[in-house]
Design a protein around this motif. Structure first.
Motif, PDB file in Angstrom:
ATOM      1  N   SER A 130      76.011  -1.446 -11.200  1.00 54.65           N
ATOM      2  CA  SER A 130      75.498  -0.652 -10.091  1.00 54.65           C
ATOM      3  C   SER A 130      76.544  -0.505  -8.992  1.00 54.65           C
ATOM      4  O   SER A 130      76.581   0.507  -8.289  1.00 54.65           O
ATOM      5  N   VAL A 131      77.423  -1.507  -8.856  1.00 51.53           N
ATOM      6  CA  VAL A 131      78.496  -1.424  -7.866  1.00 51.53           C
ATOM      7  C   VAL A 131      79.465  -0.307  -8.237  1.00 51.53           C
ATOM      8  O   VAL A 131      79.905   0.475  -7.392  1.00 51.53           O
ATOM      9  N   ASP A 132      79.819  -0.213  -9.534  1.00 50.99           N
ATOM     10  CA  ASP A 132      80.699   0.860  -9.986  1.00 50.99           C
ATOM     11  C   ASP A 132      80.074   2.220  -9.714  1.00 50.99           C
ATOM     12  O   ASP A 132      80.761   3.155  -9.303  1.00 50.99           O
ATOM     13  N   LEU A 133      78.774   2.361  -9.960  1.00 55.44           N
ATOM     14  CA  LEU A 133      78.090   3.626  -9.723  1.00 55.44           C
ATOM     15  C   LEU A 133      78.123   3.990  -8.245  1.00 55.44           C
ATOM     16  O   LEU A 133      78.373   5.144  -7.883  1.00 55.44           O
ATOM     17  N   LEU A 134      77.907   3.014  -7.370  1.00 53.58           N
ATOM     18  CA  LEU A 134      77.953   3.285  -5.935  1.00 53.58           C
ATOM     19  C   LEU A 134      79.353   3.690  -5.493  1.00 53.58           C
ATOM     20  O   LEU A 134      79.522   4.577  -4.663  1.00 53.58           O
ATOM     21  N   HIS A 135      80.368   3.049  -6.080  1.00 51.86           N
ATOM     22  CA  HIS A 135      81.745   3.415  -5.740  1.00 51.86           C
ATOM     23  C   HIS A 135      82.041   4.845  -6.151  1.00 51.86           C
ATOM     24  O   HIS A 135      82.718   5.583  -5.431  1.00 51.86           O
ATOM     25  N   VAL A 136      81.554   5.252  -7.320  1.00 53.41           N
ATOM     26  CA  VAL A 136      81.804   6.603  -7.805  1.00 53.41           C
ATOM     27  C   VAL A 136      81.065   7.624  -6.942  1.00 53.41           C
ATOM     28  O   VAL A 136      81.603   8.676  -6.590  1.00 53.41           O
ATOM     29  N   LEU A 137      79.837   7.334  -6.565  1.00 52.67           N
ATOM     30  CA  LEU A 137      79.027   8.293  -5.821  1.00 52.67           C
ATOM     31  C   LEU A 137      79.398   8.355  -4.346  1.00 52.67           C
ATOM     32  O   LEU A 137      79.338   9.425  -3.736  1.00 52.67           O
ATOM     33  N   PHE A 138      79.768   7.212  -3.751  1.00 51.22           N
ATOM     34  CA  PHE A 138      79.982   7.169  -2.300  1.00 51.22           C
ATOM     35  C   PHE A 138      81.398   6.799  -1.898  1.00 51.22           C
ATOM     36  O   PHE A 138      81.683   6.715  -0.703  1.00 51.22           O
ATOM     37  N   GLY A 139      82.282   6.564  -2.847  1.00 52.78           N
ATOM     38  CA  GLY A 139      83.679   6.364  -2.528  1.00 52.78           C
ATOM     39  C   GLY A 139      84.007   4.953  -2.062  1.00 52.78           C
ATOM     40  O   GLY A 139      83.131   4.108  -1.840  1.00 52.78           O
ATOM     41  N   THR A 140      85.312   4.707  -1.905  1.00 55.61           N
ATOM     42  CA  THR A 140      85.810   3.393  -1.474  1.00 55.61           C
ATOM     43  C   THR A 140      86.914   3.599  -0.441  1.00 55.61           C
ATOM     44  O   THR A 140      88.032   3.125  -0.605  1.00 55.61           O
ATOM     45  N   VAL A 141      86.601   4.319   0.629  1.00 51.89           N
ATOM     46  CA  VAL A 141      87.622   4.672   1.598  1.00 51.89           C
ATOM     47  C   VAL A 141      88.208   3.435   2.279  1.00 51.89           C
ATOM     48  O   VAL A 141      89.365   3.452   2.726  1.00 51.89           O
ATOM     49  N   LEU A 142      87.467   2.347   2.370  1.00 48.28           N
ATOM     50  CA  LEU A 142      87.974   1.119   2.983  1.00 48.28           C
ATOM     51  C   LEU A 142      88.719   0.245   1.989  1.00 48.28           C
ATOM     52  O   LEU A 142      89.177  -0.839   2.351  1.00 48.28           O
ATOM     53  N   ALA A 143      88.845   0.688   0.744  1.00 45.92           N
ATOM     54  CA  ALA A 143      89.542  -0.101  -0.279  1.00 45.92           C
ATOM     55  C   ALA A 143      90.631   0.719  -0.955  1.00 45.92           C
ATOM     56  O   ALA A 143      90.931   0.513  -2.124  1.00 45.92           O
ATOM     57  N   LEU A 144      91.232   1.651  -0.223  1.00 49.62           N
ATOM     58  CA  LEU A 144      92.285   2.477  -0.802  1.00 49.62           C
ATOM     59  C   LEU A 144      93.549   1.644  -1.004  1.00 49.62           C
ATOM     60  O   LEU A 144      94.003   0.948  -0.094  1.00 49.62           O
ATOM     61  N   ASP A 145      94.134   1.721  -2.210  1.00 46.92           N
ATOM     62  CA  ASP A 145      95.391   1.022  -2.484  1.00 46.92           C
ATOM     63  C   ASP A 145      96.558   1.993  -2.379  1.00 46.92           C
ATOM     64  O   ASP A 145      96.400   3.157  -2.009  1.00 46.92           O
ATOM     65  N   ASP A 146      97.746   1.503  -2.711  1.00 43.99           N
ATOM     66  CA  ASP A 146      98.939   2.336  -2.574  1.00 43.99           C
ATOM     67  C   ASP A 146      98.870   3.568  -3.471  1.00 43.99           C
ATOM     68  O   ASP A 146      99.288   4.672  -3.071  1.00 43.99           O
ATOM     69  N   ALA A 147      98.368   3.390  -4.690  1.00 48.55           N
ATOM     70  CA  ALA A 147      98.293   4.523  -5.622  1.00 48.55           C
ATOM     71  C   ALA A 147      97.337   5.590  -5.112  1.00 48.55           C
ATOM     72  O   ALA A 147      97.616   6.791  -5.190  1.00 48.55           O
ATOM     73  N   ALA A 148      96.194   5.171  -4.582  1.00 48.89           N
ATOM     74  CA  ALA A 148      95.228   6.138  -4.056  1.00 48.89           C
ATOM     75  C   ALA A 148      95.789   6.863  -2.836  1.00 48.89           C
ATOM     76  O   ALA A 148      95.623   8.085  -2.687  1.00 48.89           O
ATOM     77  N   LEU A 149      96.472   6.133  -1.963  1.00 52.40           N
ATOM     78  CA  LEU A 149      97.077   6.787  -0.803  1.00 52.40           C
ATOM     79  C   LEU A 149      98.159   7.768  -1.226  1.00 52.40           C
ATOM     80  O   LEU A 149      98.286   8.859  -0.638  1.00 52.40           O
ATOM     81  N   ALA A 150      98.951   7.395  -2.229  1.00 52.72           N
ATOM     82  CA  ALA A 150      99.979   8.314  -2.729  1.00 52.72           C
ATOM     83  C   ALA A 150      99.340   9.583  -3.278  1.00 52.72           C
ATOM     84  O   ALA A 150      99.855  10.696  -3.075  1.00 52.72           O
ATOM     85  N   LEU A 151      98.213   9.438  -3.986  1.00 55.31           N
ATOM     86  CA  LEU A 151      97.501  10.610  -4.505  1.00 55.31           C
ATOM     87  C   LEU A 151      97.003  11.497  -3.366  1.00 55.31           C
ATOM     88  O   LEU A 151      97.169  12.733  -3.407  1.00 55.31           O
ATOM     89  N   LEU A 152      96.413  10.903  -2.338  1.00 57.43           N
ATOM     90  CA  LEU A 152      95.875  11.688  -1.225  1.00 57.43           C
ATOM     91  C   LEU A 152      96.989  12.399  -0.461  1.00 57.43           C
ATOM     92  O   LEU A 152      96.864  13.588  -0.128  1.00 57.43           O
ATOM     93  N   VAL A 153      98.075  11.689  -0.186  1.00 53.78           N
ATOM     94  CA  VAL A 153      99.188  12.303   0.546  1.00 53.78           C
ATOM     95  C   VAL A 153      99.846  13.384  -0.306  1.00 53.78           C
ATOM     96  O   VAL A 153     100.180  14.468   0.192  1.00 53.78           O
ATOM     97  N   GLY A 154     100.035  13.111  -1.598  1.00 54.58           N
ATOM     98  CA  GLY A 154     100.627  14.111  -2.485  1.00 54.58           C
ATOM     99  C   GLY A 154      99.768  15.360  -2.588  1.00 54.58           C
ATOM    100  O   GLY A 154     100.278  16.489  -2.564  1.00 54.58           O
ATOM    101  N   THR A 155      98.458  15.168  -2.689  1.00 57.45           N
ATOM    102  CA  THR A 155      97.540  16.311  -2.728  1.00 57.45           C
ATOM    103  C   THR A 155      97.623  17.124  -1.442  1.00 57.45           C
ATOM    104  O   THR A 155      97.602  18.362  -1.464  1.00 57.45           O
TER     105      THR A 155
END
Length: 298
Positions: A130-155
């Motif tokens: 259920s935790v995975d489902l909540l992460h998928v539906l509502f995001g993990t903006v407070l748990a962004l790692d380097d790879a996720a930040l690189a994706l957001l900045v690159g986008t």
């Protein structure tokens, strides 16, 4: 209250959380990147009267991301690739159905996105927790790692460059698509290029805000800006600034009040829209007054 105590209170309330904690700094960088890319895309989404299409596409990326999760777990590359493929398939598939059957594009898109949403939720809920489902539906903006930040900045960088290159065709397509088709070869490039930008921004937003909230940072700032200004460049700038401001306020609210971060950000965007709806130059108060004057002049 003395001035030093007031300054300390303001620091602890407004600035301290964003400076002192690494997870808040990462969330702030992610929200800045999303605001710079999603808000301008949302302006064109609004001008093309595709706001509900954006919401449908946000749900359509879910099964691809879920299949990526099924194969590789919470892997950023796998979920990103799956989301992009699923979003493009739904966009192209709904267009083909609309051109080949009696169904209009809105009906075919609604059918595709409902199937996609149900399939994605089913995959994540049966194969994960259920935790995975909540992460998928509502995001993990407070748990962004380097790879996720690189994706957001690159986008964000890719989106801004693409909008700079396609700006004139995109504006013309919003105003008069038939004219653009008749005078330019860039009509198809503008249309499908914009759909690609929409999908990659929704996938990037999905990692931070979740599939249910990602479209909020696109549509709500653009709708708010439209109520204040008329020109497209001014709308893009104002929408970006409103998205940035609402993101910062939402992050601070989630920290101090312990609200879920993604809904807090979208609620701040919603409050901005409601305020603009009432007080904006094209809003209910001023716009309604002008409409009443025009009615009396007749």
């Amino acid at each position: 209250m003395s001035a030093p105590a007031l300054d300390a209170g303001l620091w602890g309330l407004l600035i301290g959380p964003l400076v002192e904690f690494g997870f808040m700094r990462r969330a702030l960088v992610g929200c800045i990147a999303l605001s710079l890319s999603c808000a301008p895309v949302g302006v064109f989404l609004l001008l093309r009267r595709m706001s509900l299409t954006g919401d449908a596409m946000a749900h359509a990326v879910l099964p691809g991301a879920a299949i990526g999760y099924l194969i590789a777990g919470l892997s950023l590359p796998a979920m990103t690739l799956g989301g992009v493929v699923a979003g493009l398939l739904v966009a192209v598939g709904s267009g083909l159905v609309a051109r080949s059957t009696v169904l209009r594009e809105d009906a075919s898109l609604a059918a595709f996105y409902l199937i996609s949403l149900a399939l994605g939720v089913l995959i994540v809920s049966t194969r994960g927790s259920s935790v995975d489902l909540l992460h998928v539906l509502f995001g993990t903006v407070l748990a962004l790692d380097d790879a996720a930040l690189a994706l957001l900045v690159g986008t964000s960088i890719v989106t801004l460059l693409a909008l700079a290159l396609l700006y004139r065709p995109l504006v013309l397509e919003c105003l008069d698509p038939q004219f653009l088709r008749s005078v330019s070869r860039f009509s198809a490039l503008a249309h499908y290029g914009f759909l690609c930008l929409l999908v990659i921004n929704l996938v990037a937003g999905f990692h931070a805000l979740g599939t249910l909230m990602a479209v909020g940072i696109m549509v709500l700032p653009a709708a708010s800006a439209r109520l204040w200004v008329r020109s497209v460049p001014a709308m893009m700038v104002l929408a970006t600034l409103l998205a940035l401001a609402a993101s910062v306020v939402g992050l601070l609210l989630s920290y101090h009040v312990e609200w879920p971060t993604s809904p807090a950000i979208v609620l701040c965007l919603g409050a901005t829209y409601l305020g603009s709806l009432v007080l904006g130059r094209q809003g209910l108060w001023r716009g309604g007054s002008r409409a009443a004057r025009r009615h009396l002049q007749r």
